[in-house]
Structure formats: structure tokens, C-alpha cells
Design a protein around this motif. Structure first.
Motif, PDB file in Angstrom:
ATOM      1  N   LEU A 177      -7.847  13.214  33.201  1.00 33.69           N
ATOM      2  CA  LEU A 177      -6.611  13.826  33.692  1.00 33.69           C
ATOM      3  C   LEU A 177      -6.781  14.329  35.126  1.00 33.69           C
ATOM      4  N   LEU A 178      -7.902  14.994  35.409  1.00 34.79           N
ATOM      5  CA  LEU A 178      -8.160  15.471  36.773  1.00 34.79           C
ATOM      6  C   LEU A 178      -8.332  14.311  37.750  1.00 34.79           C
ATOM      7  N   ALA A 179      -8.987  13.248  37.311  1.00 32.70           N
ATOM      8  CA  ALA A 179      -9.149  12.082  38.181  1.00 32.70           C
ATOM      9  C   ALA A 179      -7.792  11.452  38.503  1.00 32.70           C
ATOM     10  N   MET A 180      -6.899  11.366  37.509  1.00 33.54           N
ATOM     11  CA  MET A 180      -5.553  10.823  37.759  1.00 33.54           C
ATOM     12  C   MET A 180      -4.769  11.731  38.697  1.00 33.54           C
ATOM     13  N   LEU A 181      -4.894  13.041  38.517  1.00 38.46           N
ATOM     14  CA  LEU A 181      -4.214  13.992  39.394  1.00 38.46           C
ATOM     15  C   LEU A 181      -4.727  13.862  40.828  1.00 38.46           C
ATOM     16  N   GLU A 182      -6.032  13.723  40.976  1.00 33.04           N
ATOM     17  CA  GLU A 182      -6.630  13.548  42.305  1.00 33.04           C
ATOM     18  C   GLU A 182      -6.124  12.261  42.961  1.00 33.04           C
ATOM     19  N   PHE A 183      -6.103  11.173  42.220  1.00 36.48           N
ATOM     20  CA  PHE A 183      -5.619   9.895  42.745  1.00 36.48           C
ATOM     21  C   PHE A 183      -4.152  10.000  43.161  1.00 36.48           C
ATOM     22  N   ALA A 184      -3.343  10.681  42.351  1.00 32.34           N
ATOM     23  CA  ALA A 184      -1.921  10.851  42.676  1.00 32.34           C
ATOM     24  C   ALA A 184      -1.753  11.683  43.950  1.00 32.34           C
ATOM     25  N   LEU A 185      -2.546  12.729  44.099  1.00 30.49           N
ATOM     26  CA  LEU A 185      -2.451  13.578  45.288  1.00 30.49           C
ATOM     27  C   LEU A 185      -2.866  12.821  46.549  1.00 30.49           C
ATOM     28  N   VAL A 186      -3.937  12.037  46.450  1.00 33.28           N
ATOM     29  CA  VAL A 186      -4.376  11.236  47.589  1.00 33.28           C
ATOM     30  C   VAL A 186      -3.303  10.219  47.958  1.00 33.28           C
ATOM     31  N   SER A 187      -2.712   9.570  46.953  1.00 32.12           N
ATOM     32  CA  SER A 187      -1.648   8.583  47.210  1.00 32.12           C
ATOM     33  C   SER A 187      -0.438   9.241  47.864  1.00 32.12           C
ATOM     34  N   LEU A 188      -0.051  10.406  47.358  1.00 32.76           N
ATOM     35  CA  LEU A 188       1.094  11.131  47.922  1.00 32.76           C
ATOM     36  C   LEU A 188       0.837  11.490  49.385  1.00 32.76           C
ATOM     37  N   ARG A 189      -0.340  12.006  49.664  1.00 32.38           N
ATOM     38  CA  ARG A 189      -0.664  12.405  51.032  1.00 32.38           C
ATOM     39  C   ARG A 189      -0.749  11.195  51.961  1.00 32.38           C
ATOM     40  N   TYR A 190      -1.350  10.122  51.502  1.00 35.39           N
ATOM     41  CA  TYR A 190      -1.464   8.910  52.313  1.00 35.39           C
ATOM     42  C   TYR A 190      -0.073   8.353  52.641  1.00 35.39           C
ATOM     43  N   ASN A 191       0.795   8.293  51.652  1.00 39.07           N
ATOM     44  CA  ASN A 191       2.159   7.800  51.879  1.00 39.07           C
ATOM     45  C   ASN A 191       2.941   8.727  52.802  1.00 39.07           C
ATOM     46  N   ALA A 192       2.741  10.041  52.673  1.00 34.97           N
ATOM     47  CA  ALA A 192       3.423  10.996  53.551  1.00 34.97           C
ATOM     48  C   ALA A 192       2.962  10.824  54.999  1.00 34.97           C
ATOM     49  N   LEU A 193       1.666  10.579  55.202  1.00 38.08           N
ATOM     50  CA  LEU A 193       1.165  10.338  56.558  1.00 38.08           C
ATOM     51  C   LEU A 193       1.770   9.064  57.144  1.00 38.08           C
ATOM     52  N   GLY A 194       1.863   8.009  56.334  1.00 36.09           N
ATOM     53  CA  GLY A 194       2.450   6.756  56.808  1.00 36.09           C
ATOM     54  C   GLY A 194       3.906   6.903  57.182  1.00 36.09           C
ATOM     55  N   GLU A 195       4.676   7.571  56.346  1.00 35.19           N
ATOM     56  CA  GLU A 195       6.098   7.775  56.638  1.00 35.19           C
ATOM     57  C   GLU A 195       6.276   8.688  57.849  1.00 35.19           C
TER      58      GLU A 195
END
Length: 153
Positions: free
Chosen positions: A32-50
Motif C-alpha cells: 500500500l505504501l509503495a503504491m501511494l509513493e508511486f502515485a505521488l511521484v506520478s502526480l508530481r511528475y505530471n504537475a511539473l510537465g503541465e
């Protein structure tokens, strides 16, 4: 004597059940923590791109033919953070809700050293992401996004 053996067997089974539940819960919580970490990294990466794309939209209409209400941006490179008071930082700030704006670095470079229509502009954003559980889920990683576009006017 038989009852005593039964109680002992039941007691051992309870201990084994407790151990099984503890191991299963550790695996489940780790996943669960690994999935949460992956989701947070994805969210931040997409926010930087946008954010990089939004800054590009601001910059490409602020060339030498910009309207009188807008100031010309460039050709001097811009280096700052999303916490700055500039128009460039303001374009990115609203998308960076999961990151402190002062930790997001912004770099804008005019690749052709001018602000004429058709000249290229490079926008780079970077952020040092620290994992939720350092050590267990990895170490700090730099997330970055880059876009290159041409000045429209």
C-alpha cells in the motif's frame, strides 16, 4: 490429560494465526505504501510537465511583438523558483499543490538568444522528491520536466 493437550494445541494455533496475520499485514501495508509513493511521484511528475507547458504558453506570446499591456520576456535566461513573484513563476504555481513552491526550480532559456517570432525557448522545471519512508522506499530522486517551443509573437 487429553484436555491439557487440546488447550496447548489451541494456544499454539492462536500464536501461529497471530504471526500469520502480522506477516500478511506487513506485506499488505508495504504494498500500500509503495503504491501511494508511486502515485505521488506520478502526480508530481505530471504537475511539473503541465507547469512547464503553461510557462511555455506565457513565454511564447511575450516575444518582441508582445502587446503593450505585456512586457517582453527574454532573451536573458530566467532562473528562479515557483515561489518568485514573476509572471513565469505565477504560471506554474497553481499546479504545484503537492510540492512547496520554493523547492521547485525553474529555468527558462532563449536558445536562439533573441525574442523574435520563431525563436526557440526551453523551459525546465525540477524538484527533489523525498520518499514517504526514506530508505525503505528508496532515496531522494530529482523529478524534472522540459519543454522546448517557438515564440509565436
Amino acid at each position: 490429560m487429553n484436555r491439557k493437550l487440546n488447550r496447548c494445541a489451541v494456544s499454539r494455533r492462536r500464536g501461529a494465526y497471530t504471526l500469520e496475520v502480522a506477516i500478511t499485514m506487513l506485506i499488505f501495508l508495504g504494498a500500500l505504501l509503495a503504491m501511494l509513493e508511486f502515485a505521488l511521484v506520478s502526480l508530481r511528475y505530471n504537475a511539473l510537465g503541465e507547469s512547464a507547458r503553461r510557462i511555455a504558453r506565457v513565454v511564447i506570446v511575450r516575444g518582441e511583438q508582445a502587446t503593450p499591456e505585456q512586457s517582453v520576456l527574454g532573451p536573458t535566461a530566467y532562473v528562479g523558483t515557483a515561489d518568485d513573484s514573476s509572471d513565469i513563476a505565477a504560471a506554474a504555481r497553481e499546479l504545484l499543490v503537492t510540492m512547496p513552491p520554493e523547492d521547485v526550480d525553474i529555468r527558462v532559456e532563449w536558445l536562439d538568444a533573441d525574442t523574435r517570432e520563431g525563436d526557440r525557448v526551453s523551459i525546465q522545471l525540477s524538484y527533489l522528491h523525498n520518499p514517504i519512508l526514506p530508505g525503505l522506499l528508496g532515496s531522494a530522486k530529482t523529478l524534472s520536466a522540459t519543454t522546448v517551443t517557438r515564440i509565436v509573437h
